[in-house]
Design a protein around this motif. Structure first.
Motif, mmCIF file in Angstrom:
data_model
loop_
_atom_site.group_PDB
_atom_site.id
_atom_site.type_symbol
_atom_site.label_atom_id
_atom_site.label_comp_id
_atom_site.label_asym_id
_atom_site.label_seq_id
_atom_site.Cartn_x
_atom_site.Cartn_y
_atom_site.Cartn_z
ATOM 1 N N LEU A 59 0.886 -1.239 -0.063
ATOM 2 C CA LEU A 59 -0.018 -0.045 0.270
ATOM 3 C C LEU A 59 0.779 1.198 0.087
ATOM 4 O O LEU A 59 0.149 2.415 -0.065
ATOM 5 C CB LEU A 59 -0.960 0.137 1.260
ATOM 6 C CG LEU A 59 -1.915 -1.253 1.234
ATOM 7 C CD1 LEU A 59 -2.804 -1.084 2.573
ATOM 8 C CD2 LEU A 59 -2.782 -1.171 0.074
ATOM 9 N N GLY A 60 2.003 1.221 -0.013
ATOM 10 C CA GLY A 60 2.984 2.150 0.039
ATOM 11 C C GLY A 60 3.183 3.025 1.397
ATOM 12 O O GLY A 60 3.419 4.355 1.250
ATOM 13 N N ILE A 61 2.614 2.648 2.242
ATOM 14 C CA ILE A 61 2.659 3.122 3.680
ATOM 15 C C ILE A 61 3.982 2.986 4.239
ATOM 16 O O ILE A 61 4.498 1.981 4.815
ATOM 17 C CB ILE A 61 1.434 2.718 4.484
ATOM 18 C CG1 ILE A 61 0.103 3.119 3.908
ATOM 19 C CG2 ILE A 61 1.773 3.419 5.884
ATOM 20 C CD1 ILE A 61 -0.872 2.691 4.486
ATOM 21 N N ASP A 62 4.814 3.966 4.596
ATOM 22 C CA ASP A 62 6.237 3.958 5.136
ATOM 23 C C ASP A 62 6.015 3.396 6.735
ATOM 24 O O ASP A 62 4.911 4.147 7.264
ATOM 25 C CB ASP A 62 6.833 5.239 5.158
ATOM 26 C CG ASP A 62 7.408 5.387 3.658
ATOM 27 O OD1 ASP A 62 7.690 4.456 2.767
ATOM 28 O OD2 ASP A 62 7.465 6.634 3.241
ATOM 29 N N PRO A 63 6.878 2.869 7.092
ATOM 30 C CA PRO A 63 6.680 2.506 8.653
ATOM 31 C C PRO A 63 6.949 3.507 9.363
ATOM 32 O O PRO A 63 7.730 4.714 9.075
ATOM 33 C CB PRO A 63 7.496 1.421 8.909
ATOM 34 C CG PRO A 63 8.318 1.186 7.904
ATOM 35 C CD PRO A 63 7.634 1.832 6.864
ATOM 36 N N ALA A 64 6.401 3.633 10.871
ATOM 37 C CA ALA A 64 6.799 4.761 11.539
ATOM 38 C C ALA A 64 8.381 4.686 11.754
ATOM 39 O O ALA A 64 8.917 3.928 12.051
ATOM 40 C CB ALA A 64 6.358 4.468 13.023
ATOM 41 N N PRO A 65 9.089 6.088 11.604
ATOM 42 C CA PRO A 65 10.452 6.370 11.825
ATOM 43 C C PRO A 65 11.063 5.930 13.174
ATOM 44 O O PRO A 65 10.441 6.054 14.100
ATOM 45 C CB PRO A 65 10.662 7.707 11.547
ATOM 46 C CG PRO A 65 9.313 8.364 11.046
ATOM 47 C CD PRO A 65 8.243 7.118 11.593
ATOM 48 N N THR A 66 12.084 5.358 13.056
ATOM 49 C CA THR A 66 12.818 4.753 14.439
ATOM 50 C C THR A 66 14.036 5.629 14.449
ATOM 51 O O THR A 66 14.792 5.220 15.383
ATOM 52 C CB THR A 66 12.968 3.146 14.304
ATOM 53 O OG1 THR A 66 13.936 2.863 13.246
ATOM 54 C CG2 THR A 66 11.852 2.608 14.665
ATOM 55 N N ASN A 67 14.560 6.242 13.726
ATOM 56 C CA ASN A 67 15.697 7.222 13.557
ATOM 57 C C ASN A 67 15.362 8.568 12.881
ATOM 58 O O ASN A 67 14.422 8.542 12.188
ATOM 59 C CB ASN A 67 16.851 6.512 13.332
ATOM 60 C CG ASN A 67 16.858 5.982 11.967
ATOM 61 O OD1 ASN A 67 16.586 6.990 10.873
ATOM 62 N ND2 ASN A 67 17.100 4.795 11.747
ATOM 63 N N MET A 68 16.074 9.310 12.825
ATOM 64 C CA MET A 68 15.856 10.817 12.188
ATOM 65 C C MET A 68 16.288 10.614 10.690
ATOM 66 O O MET A 68 15.830 11.665 10.046
ATOM 67 C CB MET A 68 17.125 11.826 12.730
ATOM 68 C CG MET A 68 16.640 12.117 14.074
ATOM 69 S SD MET A 68 15.004 12.734 14.425
ATOM 70 C CE MET A 68 15.058 14.256 13.582
ATOM 71 N N ASP A 69 16.928 9.595 10.285
ATOM 72 C CA ASP A 69 17.024 9.224 8.759
ATOM 73 C C ASP A 69 15.864 8.616 7.914
ATOM 74 O O ASP A 69 15.884 8.880 6.938
ATOM 75 C CB ASP A 69 18.306 8.342 8.487
ATOM 76 C CG ASP A 69 19.604 9.098 9.020
ATOM 77 O OD1 ASP A 69 19.841 10.414 8.965
ATOM 78 O OD2 ASP A 69 20.455 8.313 9.587
ATOM 79 N N MET A 70 14.820 8.197 8.510
ATOM 80 C CA MET A 70 13.814 7.541 8.172
ATOM 81 C C MET A 70 12.822 8.689 7.728
ATOM 82 O O MET A 70 12.494 9.547 8.651
ATOM 83 C CB MET A 70 13.112 6.615 8.886
ATOM 84 C CG MET A 70 14.133 5.358 9.351
ATOM 85 S SD MET A 70 13.433 4.093 10.363
ATOM 86 C CE MET A 70 12.032 3.280 9.285
ATOM 87 N N THR A 71 11.888 8.318 6.454
ATOM 88 C CA THR A 71 10.946 9.484 6.519
ATOM 89 C C THR A 71 9.486 8.759 6.931
ATOM 90 O O THR A 71 9.248 7.691 6.513
ATOM 91 C CB THR A 71 10.830 9.710 4.773
ATOM 92 O OG1 THR A 71 12.033 10.232 4.572
ATOM 93 C CG2 THR A 71 9.956 10.792 4.526
ATOM 94 N N PRO A 72 8.641 9.688 7.419
ATOM 95 C CA PRO A 72 7.492 9.234 7.807
ATOM 96 C C PRO A 72 6.421 9.115 6.736
ATOM 97 O O PRO A 72 6.686 9.825 5.690
ATOM 98 C CB PRO A 72 6.836 9.996 9.088
ATOM 99 C CG PRO A 72 7.542 11.278 8.641
ATOM 100 C CD PRO A 72 9.085 10.828 8.117
ATOM 101 N N TRP A 73 5.448 8.314 6.555
ATOM 102 C CA TRP A 73 4.507 8.364 5.571
ATOM 103 C C TRP A 73 3.779 9.788 5.409
ATOM 104 O O TRP A 73 3.318 10.279 6.506
ATOM 105 C CB TRP A 73 3.394 7.076 5.822
ATOM 106 C CG TRP A 73 2.230 7.085 5.011
ATOM 107 C CD1 TRP A 73 2.491 7.391 3.557
ATOM 108 C CD2 TRP A 73 0.918 7.038 5.319
ATOM 109 N NE1 TRP A 73 0.869 7.278 3.146
ATOM 110 C CE2 TRP A 73 0.082 6.920 3.953
ATOM 111 C CE3 TRP A 73 0.286 6.746 6.466
ATOM 112 C CZ2 TRP A 73 -1.318 6.879 3.909
ATOM 113 C CZ3 TRP A 73 -1.273 6.628 6.381
ATOM 114 C CH2 TRP A 73 -2.082 6.476 5.104
#
Length: 120
Positions: free
Chosen positions: A28-42
């Motif tokens: 579905l293209g939903i990014d997971p919740a970020p666990t660090n500052m480098d991850m992008t939220p949905w």
């Protein structure tokens, strides 16, 4: 009166949180919740969000679940084809005049997901 601006997140229990997050991202293209500052939220696109408590005895979604997710899509036919090619069963295709078209799928843990292509 102060009002909320929109959903900030949807949190629920899962038997396999990492696996389920991966499934939502892959299909579905939903990014997971970020666990660090480098991850992008949905990031969602602006549009209608329906917030609707249902009667406890509703038959609109399974009685053993307390919620059903509903996601807006721009092309329901393309989304159905994409999910079907991944082996995901599509059910309950319908149309409501003036509202749009709908189809139902379930995630690997049995949670109902309604896909909605609003009338443009």
């Amino acid at each position: 009166m102060q009002k909320v601006q929109g959903f900030g997140g949807f949190f629920f229990r899962a038997q396999d949180p990492e696996g389920l997050a991966s499934w939502y991202q892959a299909h579905l293209g939903i990014d997971p919740a970020p666990t660090n500052m480098d991850m992008t939220p949905w990031q969602t696109e602006a549009g209608v969000t329906v917030f609707s408590p249902f009667a406890a005895d509703t038959d609109y979604f399974p009685t053993d679940k307390t919620f059903m997710l509903n996601f807006r899509v721009t092309d329901l036919d393309a989304m159905i084809a994409q999910l079907a090619s991944a082996g995901i069963e599509i059910s309950d295709e319908s149309e409501m005049e003036g509202i749009g078209r709908f189809a139902r799928i379930h995630d690997p843990e049995g949670n109902a997901i309604e896909l909605w292509e609003p009338v443009s």
